[in-house]
Motif scaffolding. Structure first.
Motif, PDB file in Angstrom:
ATOM      1  N   PRO A 116       0.800  -1.234   0.000  1.00 20.66           N
ATOM      2  CA  PRO A 116       0.000   0.000   0.000  1.00 20.66           C
ATOM      3  C   PRO A 116       0.831   1.281   0.000  1.00 20.66           C
ATOM      4  O   PRO A 116       0.270   2.360   0.104  1.00 20.66           O
ATOM      5  N   SER A 117       2.156   1.160  -0.125  1.00 21.57           N
ATOM      6  CA  SER A 117       2.974   2.368  -0.020  1.00 21.57           C
ATOM      7  C   SER A 117       2.721   3.341  -1.157  1.00 21.57           C
ATOM      8  O   SER A 117       2.869   4.557  -0.980  1.00 21.57           O
ATOM      9  N   VAL A 118       2.328   2.845  -2.342  1.00 18.77           N
ATOM     10  CA  VAL A 118       2.034   3.764  -3.431  1.00 18.77           C
ATOM     11  C   VAL A 118       0.853   4.660  -3.080  1.00 18.77           C
ATOM     12  O   VAL A 118       0.836   5.859  -3.404  1.00 18.77           O
ATOM     13  N   SER A 119      -0.126   4.084  -2.400  1.00 14.08           N
ATOM     14  CA  SER A 119      -1.268   4.901  -1.967  1.00 14.08           C
ATOM     15  C   SER A 119      -0.853   5.882  -0.878  1.00 14.08           C
ATOM     16  O   SER A 119      -1.328   7.022  -0.843  1.00 14.08           O
ATOM     17  N   HIS A 120       0.050   5.432   0.017  1.00  9.56           N
ATOM     18  CA  HIS A 120       0.520   6.343   1.065  1.00  9.56           C
ATOM     19  C   HIS A 120       1.243   7.541   0.458  1.00  9.56           C
ATOM     20  O   HIS A 120       1.116   8.663   0.941  1.00  9.56           O
ATOM     21  N   LEU A 121       1.997   7.305  -0.588  1.00 13.51           N
ATOM     22  CA  LEU A 121       2.726   8.395  -1.232  1.00 13.51           C
ATOM     23  C   LEU A 121       1.749   9.434  -1.778  1.00 13.51           C
ATOM     24  O   LEU A 121       1.944  10.645  -1.607  1.00 13.51           O
ATOM     25  N   VAL A 122       0.696   8.980  -2.429  1.00  8.98           N
ATOM     26  CA  VAL A 122      -0.279   9.922  -2.968  1.00  8.98           C
ATOM     27  C   VAL A 122      -1.062  10.590  -1.835  1.00  8.98           C
ATOM     28  O   VAL A 122      -1.441  11.766  -1.943  1.00  8.98           O
ATOM     29  N   ASP A 123      -1.308   9.853  -0.743  1.00  7.00           N
ATOM     30  CA  ASP A 123      -1.948  10.478   0.418  1.00  7.00           C
ATOM     31  C   ASP A 123      -1.144  11.683   0.886  1.00  7.00           C
ATOM     32  O   ASP A 123      -1.694  12.764   1.148  1.00  7.00           O
ATOM     33  N   VAL A 124       0.160  11.503   0.991  1.00 12.80           N
ATOM     34  CA  VAL A 124       1.023  12.586   1.440  1.00 12.80           C
ATOM     35  C   VAL A 124       1.032  13.713   0.415  1.00 12.80           C
ATOM     36  O   VAL A 124       1.005  14.904   0.773  1.00 12.80           O
ATOM     37  N   GLU A 125       1.050  13.362  -0.873  1.00 14.38           N
ATOM     38  CA  GLU A 125       1.033  14.392  -1.913  1.00 14.38           C
ATOM     39  C   GLU A 125      -0.231  15.242  -1.819  1.00 14.38           C
ATOM     40  O   GLU A 125      -0.177  16.477  -1.847  1.00 14.38           O
TER      41      GLU A 125
END
Length: 722
Positions: free
Chosen positions: A688-697
């Motif tokens: 799920p880290s790809v989703s976390h990256l976009v969450d932060v973005e």
């Protein structure tokens, strides 16, 4: 208040003494209040004067209804106002007793006025009910602390209090009572029902995204306190009022996020998003029903479970051939809305009294759950024990002015010296300019009223039946026109009221009107001096300082939150590395919120520049930082690749640096330059880290947007998609 927002020229005409334009509702409300106060006052005053011949009893029976009915802005319906007066009677009796015995010497009465004034104004921060009765309680001490020193009259004073308060309670409850106002709980329920309806429309695919977004934003705006009657705002320190206020904040954030999501869902949503949106619609409907009392509050567990399931299955479908970035942004926005829905659900449970704790949720969000009411009162008061709080400043300004007025009146042995304190109390404002405007108009009104009163006293002489016949119509006009007409009309008509009343208690001459002029002028000068010397800018300067402190406090939280996401650590409910910053941010948010609340009551500067800081956006910025610190990332992930982590830290450095620059409030605003994500990074990071990256973005871009809006002219975000 008198012409607060009106430009002031060098020449002033007779038109400035005319009543300020008021709405029909305001005029009708003032008329109803005038009838209640007049009936309550004369029902106790006439028997005490004519049948019992007890002037002290009569004086208190007359002034207690005036204090609670005119001077004190009691909130709520007639029943609620009656309850407020009833609860205030013990405190009023204690203050009358204290003032009676401290009147033995000028120094003791002055010291008592200093302590009482400071304590009452500071205690007003507890909630709207206490705020409403503070002027009446101050008047109870003022009446009792003046010569003659006569402890033997204390029974008559307390009897006058009992009769006046009882009549006030009965009149507020039974005689033209104030109508029930729409409750804030009902407003939140309406907003949640709007959200549920909008979510269903988006799922069915027939709703226009832009129209839905505007409808959601309009529903959110209705939750602003500025659009809510003061009597129903949940601003108290108790757990239920705190929870209801938090439910309102979170609901507004939830609606705004749904509004941002609505135009993006014109295409069919992916299956996990559709399931989460459907669950959120059902949860909103259940919470609205709980606020209306038709079913128990469901609690936040169901929404938390939906969030956990969604965080585990969301991501990029294997067969997606287009750019995954728009899909991930939609999912991130929906997840942020769901997190706000968790806060709404938990706050509704606390507001409806279904729970006393919130296990599993961030302790910092619901720290007040389960705390006793006295402790919450103390936390509210202790939070304002700083010179940077406008509540503390108001307490110091008011207490110092009242104590100085008592010292001057006692030292100069002014006749009817309590009018000095009454003038200072009613004409004092939180800014020097507003105080000068009030004093200037009140002086003119007092002069005209005193001339009229002097003419009446000379012509009527000792014919008390004339004054008895004039008292009722004079009070009706004074208490109707005065509150809507401003200080000039209020002071002028009140001069006639006190003249006709005192002429029935004891023999008076035209010199009573002269004493009235001297006393009001003395109190006005003292109030003006205090307004000039003690924080003359009011809340405007403190709003700037507290917003700057809030920006400085939130900057470390932004960095800590992104660091935890980039290294693959989930956000626990307690974080030692962020605990101090969280405490500081919450403390400065409360101080800034109090400054903003007072700022809305003050007239704007005559030469206010266009644009300038948006203080509400600054508060929203800090709230968004706190939400991110509590909830980002949503679940355990893996450490990001070096290029993704480098982007996150660079973007964080830019937002943090912009936050610190914004604390200086530069005249040309700030520019936040956020670089886009590295090319191809979304295809190289596992879920799920790809989703976390976009969450932060998404979070950082939202912070940049709030930040640039808050600072004012010239602000913009470069590289953002919002």
């Amino acid at each position: 208040m008198w012409h607060r927002g009106r430009p002031e020229g060098r020449a002033r005409s007779w038109r400035t003494l005319l009543p300020a334009p008021s709405s029909r509702a305001e005029s009708v409300g003032a008329a109803r209040r005038a009838v209640r106060v007049t009936v309550a006052a004369v029902a106790g005053f006439y028997p005490a004067v004519d049948l019992l011949d007890r002037p002290v009893f009569a004086l208190y029976a007359l002034f207690i209804p005036v204090a609670f009915g005119v001077m004190s802005p009691l909130p709520g319906s007639g029943r609620r106002r009656s309850g407020t007066v009833l609860r205030a009677v013990p405190a009023a009796a204690a203050l009358i007793t204290l003032g009676t015995y401290l009147a033995a010497a000028t120094w003791s009465a002055t010291l008592g006025m200093l302590v009482v004034g400071f304590t009452l104004v500071l205690a007003a921060s507890i909630g709207p009910r206490v705020t409403g009765v503070v002027p009446a309680l101050q008047l109870c001490y003022i009446l009792a602390c003046f010569p003659p020193y006569a402890p033997g009259t204390l029974p008559d004073r307390l009897a006058g209090l009992a009769v006046g308060a009882t009549l006030t309670i009965l009149c507020e409850w039974l005689l033209l009572p104030e109508p029930e106002q729409p409750s804030y709980r009902g407003r939140v329920a309406d907003a949640l029902e709007c959200a549920a309806h909008a979510a269903h429309g988006l799922l069915q695919g027939g709703a226009d995204g832009r129209e839905t977004a505007e409808r959601l934003r309009a529903a959110g705006r209705e939750l602003r306190f500025s659009r809510t009657a003061s009597g129903v705002r949940p601003t108290g320190a108790g757990a239920r009022e705190r929870a209801l206020a938090q439910a309102g904040y979170a609901t507004r954030r939830f609606l705004d996020l749904l509004a941002a999501l609505a135009p993006l869902l014109r295409a069919p949503a992916d299956l996990p998003s559709a399931m989460l949106l459907s669950g959120l619609a059902a949860a909103c409907a259940d919470e609205a029903a709980a606020l209306r009392g038709t079913r128990p509050a469901p609690g936040p567990e169901r929404v938390e479970e939906m969030i956990t399931q969604y965080a585990a299955v969301r991501g990029v479908p294997p067969d997606l051939r287009e750019d995954p970035h728009p899909l991930l942004r939609r999912q991130s926005t929906l997840l942020a809305a769901a997190v706000s829905a968790v806060t709404v659900s938990a706050a509704v449970s606390l507001a409806t009294g279904r729970r006393r704790s919130m296990p599993g949720l961030p302790l910092e969000q619901f720290w007040y759950a389960g705390a006793s009411t006295p402790r919450l009162w103390w936390v509210r008061i202790a939070g304002h024990l700083t010179p940077r709080s406008v509540v503390f400043q108001n307490a110091v300004r008011t207490a110092t002015g009242l104590a100085l007025a008592r010292l001057v009146a006692g030292s100069l042995d002014l006749s009817h010296g309590f009018w000095v304190l009454l003038g200072m109390l009613t004409l004092g404002r939180t800014t020097a300019g507003a105080t000068w405007s009030a004093v200037r108009s009140a002086t003119a009104g007092t002069l005209v009223g005193s001339l009229a009163a002097g003419a009446l006293l000379v012509s009527a002489g000792d014919m008390t039946e004339v004054y008895a016949a004039l008292l009722v119509p004079t009070m009706l006009v004074a208490f109707w026109v005065g509150p809507v007409g401003g200080p000039a009309w209020g002071q002028g008509l009140f001069t006639l009221v006190v003249s006709t009343a005192f002429a029935q208690i004891a023999p008076v001459t035209w010199q009573l009107a002269e004493a009235r002029i001297v006393d009001v002028l003395t109190g006005s000068v003292i109030g003006l001096v205090c307004g000039v010397l003690a924080w003359p800018a009011g809340a405007r300067g403190e709003m700037r300082r507290s917003a700057a402190a809030l920006f400085h406090a939130t900057a470390p939280l932004i960095r800590v939150t992104v660091d935890r996401a980039a290294t693959g650590h989930s956000a626990p409910t307690t974080r030692a590395d962020a605990a101090a910053a969280l405490r500081r941010t919450r403390r400065y948010w409360r101080i800034a919120h109090a400054s903003y609340a007072q700022l809305r009551t003050e007239p704007p500067p005559r030469h206010a520049p266009e644009g300038g800081p948006d203080w509400l956006a600054a508060l929203n910025f800090s709230s968004r930082v706190l939400v991110g610190a509590y909830w980002l990332p949503w679940s355990q992930g893996t450490a990001w690749p070096s290029d993704a982590a480098s982007w996150a830290w660079e973007a964080t450095d830019e937002v943090v640096a912009s936050t610190l620059r914004a604390a200086q409030f530069p005249a040309d605003g700030v520019t936040v330059r956020l670089a886009p994500l590295p090319p191809g990074v979304l295809t190289r990071i596992p879920a799920p880290s790809v989703s976390h990256l976009v969450d932060v973005e998404v979070w950082l871009h939202a912070l940049a947007s709030d930040l640039t809006t808050a600072v004012g002219a010239g602000s913009r975000v470069e590289g953002g998609f919002w």
